[in-house]
Write an enzyme that holds these catalytic residues in place. Structure first.
Site, PDB file in Angstrom:
ATOM      1  N   SER A   1       0.734  -1.225  -0.068  1.00  0.00           N
ATOM      2  CA  SER A   1       0.235   0.007  -0.156  1.00  0.00           C
ATOM      3  C   SER A   1       0.833   1.227   0.024  1.00  0.00           C
ATOM      4  O   SER A   1       0.394   2.205  -0.455  1.00  0.00           O
ATOM      5  CB  SER A   1      -0.991   0.049   1.399  1.00  0.00           C
ATOM      6  OG  SER A   1      -0.170  -0.354   2.332  1.00  0.00           O
TER       7      SER A   1
ATOM      8  N   ASP B   1       5.629  -7.055   2.568  1.00  0.00           N
ATOM      9  CA  ASP B   1       4.435  -7.422   1.631  1.00  0.00           C
ATOM     10  C   ASP B   1       5.669  -7.882   0.182  1.00  0.00           C
ATOM     11  O   ASP B   1       6.504  -7.320   0.029  1.00  0.00           O
ATOM     12  CB  ASP B   1       3.962  -6.320   0.988  1.00  0.00           C
ATOM     13  CG  ASP B   1       2.619  -6.632   0.937  1.00  0.00           C
ATOM     14  OD1 ASP B   1       2.147  -7.729   1.096  1.00  0.00           O
ATOM     15  OD2 ASP B   1       1.597  -5.522   1.356  1.00  0.00           O
TER      16      ASP B   1
ATOM     17  N   GLU C   1      -9.254  -9.565   3.610  1.00  0.00           N
ATOM     18  CA  GLU C   1      -9.605  -8.158   3.324  1.00  0.00           C
ATOM     19  C   GLU C   1     -10.941  -8.122   2.234  1.00  0.00           C
ATOM     20  O   GLU C   1     -11.189  -8.835   1.523  1.00  0.00           O
ATOM     21  CB  GLU C   1      -8.566  -7.630   2.403  1.00  0.00           C
ATOM     22  CG  GLU C   1      -8.953  -6.180   1.784  1.00  0.00           C
ATOM     23  CD  GLU C   1      -7.507  -5.398   1.481  1.00  0.00           C
ATOM     24  OE1 GLU C   1      -6.633  -5.875   1.417  1.00  0.00           O
ATOM     25  OE2 GLU C   1      -7.943  -4.145   1.234  1.00  0.00           O
TER      26      GLU C   1
ATOM     27  N   GLU D   1      -0.278 -12.143  -1.891  1.00  0.00           N
ATOM     28  CA  GLU D   1      -1.687 -12.379  -2.121  1.00  0.00           C
ATOM     29  C   GLU D   1      -2.228 -13.302  -2.938  1.00  0.00           C
ATOM     30  O   GLU D   1      -1.260 -14.042  -3.641  1.00  0.00           O
ATOM     31  CB  GLU D   1      -2.177 -11.041  -2.924  1.00  0.00           C
ATOM     32  CG  GLU D   1      -1.888  -9.885  -1.971  1.00  0.00           C
ATOM     33  CD  GLU D   1      -2.339  -8.534  -2.534  1.00  0.00           C
ATOM     34  OE1 GLU D   1      -3.195  -8.478  -3.892  1.00  0.00           O
ATOM     35  OE2 GLU D   1      -2.202  -7.451  -2.350  1.00  0.00           O
TER      36      GLU D   1
HETATM   37  O1  KIV Z   1      -0.534  -3.368   1.480  1.00  0.00           O
HETATM   38  C1  KIV Z   1      -1.231  -3.391   2.640  1.00  0.00           C
HETATM   39  O2  KIV Z   1      -1.060  -2.418   3.279  1.00  0.00           O
HETATM   40  C2  KIV Z   1      -1.858  -4.597   2.839  1.00  0.00           C
HETATM   41  C3  KIV Z   1      -2.799  -4.240   3.853  1.00  0.00           C
HETATM   42  C4  KIV Z   1      -4.003  -3.672   3.401  1.00  0.00           C
HETATM   43  C5  KIV Z   1      -3.343  -5.677   4.559  1.00  0.00           C
HETATM   44  O3  KIV Z   1      -1.857  -5.647   2.238  1.00  0.00           O
END
Ligand code: KIV
Length: 286
Positions: free
Chosen positions: A48, A86, A189, A118
């Site tokens: 994000s 991530d 989510e 994901e």
């Molecule tokens: O990238 C992010 O902030 C996320 C959250 C929304 C879980 O994957």
């Protein structure tokens, strides 16, 4: 609040004890310090960052090097929380070997302690391969922002009950697949609260909800939504606990005003020259 370092086994124990898990995203040193001191259990260096830090419309442009850069800053600011980084779009979809290499980079170079990716059934083998080299994996199912173009926007998933081999069944089977592949937690989510409750009940790993209702084992929010750091509208599921956008704008406008009026800096913010004391005369001898 526990002061002990948060670990992967600790988060699994939290689920079995029914203790809610608190997570938030962070992207740099100062906010990681603040989140850690506030007692957040795990900090996600989320992709994000592509939207809230870089100003893109989606998370898709984020690169491995960018996540590593942000993850290192976060790691320097954290004492207690677990750091999850991530895996950005394109870093785990090509093949499992590539995914293991990129996950390893997040641990080695980004100082993360776990990675998140994901997808459900489609990435189960990839999760299995990463977990097999002892890199803890968090899954992420339901509304997966990297699939924004397939979903036709950031839309709630699994809402429709009924006969069609629906998204609902797909979300459920994705959850099972992620656990079966060896993920130690899963982000749910943008799914209906009752579906999230059912998944939470069925899985033995913790579910971390965002827009997934109150019955998940934990909750995660994007830092900028919690603190009101954006001028744009926050998503329906987010709650704003502060309005830092307004406060920061007000503070900077006050600063600008004082500079223009020559009210800042005052003597209190200035340095004065040191008085030079002349050397004493050398006494004549005899
Ligand atoms: O990238 C992010 O902030 C996320 C959250 C929304 C879980 O994957």
């Amino acid at each position: 609040m526990e002061t002990q370092k948060v670990t992967v086994p600790g988060l699994l124990r939290a689920k079995s004890k029914g203790e809610p898990i608190v997570a938030v995203t962070a992207y740099d040193f100062p906010f990681a310090r603040i989140a850690d001191e506030a007692g957040v259990d795990f900090i996600l260096v989320g992709d994000s960052l592509g939207m809230v830090v870089q100003g893109n419309e989606t998370t898709l442009p984020v690169t491995m090097d960018e996540v590593i850069y942000h993850s290192r800053m976060v790691a320097r600011g954290r004492r207690r929380a677990l750091i999850v980084a991530d895996m950005p779009f394109g870093s785990y979809q090509v093949d499992a070997r590539d995914a293991v290499e990129n996950a390893s980079r997040l641990i080695k170079e980004g100082a993360a302690e776990a990675v998140k990716l994901e997808g459900g059934e489609a990435v189960a083998d990839t999760i299995r391969r990463i977990a097999a080299v002892d890199i803890p994996v968090v899954g992420h199912i339901g509304l997966t922002p990297q699939s924004v173009h397939r979903m036709g926007g950031h839309k709630v998933q699994g809402r429709r009950r009924g006969s069609a081999p629906g998204q609902r069944d797909r979300v459920l089977s994705d959850a099972m697949a992620v656990e079966d592949a060896g993920a130690f937690a899963v982000v749910l989510e943008g799914i209906p609260a009752d579906l999230a409750a059912e998944i939470t009940d069925r899985l033995s790993i913790p579910t971390i909800g965002i827009g997934a209702g109150p019955q998940c084992d934990g909750q995660i929010l994007v830092l900028h939504d919690v603190l009101g750091l954006c001028d744009s509208l926050a998503p329906k599921f987010a709650k704003k606990y502060a309005d830092l956008w307004k406060d920061a704008r007000g503070a900077l406008a006050a600063y600008a005003g004082e500079v223009r009026e020559r009210a800042f800096p005052t003597a209190a913010h200035s340095f004065q020259s040191l008085q030079t004391v002349p050397d004493p005369p050398i006494a004549a001898e005899g």
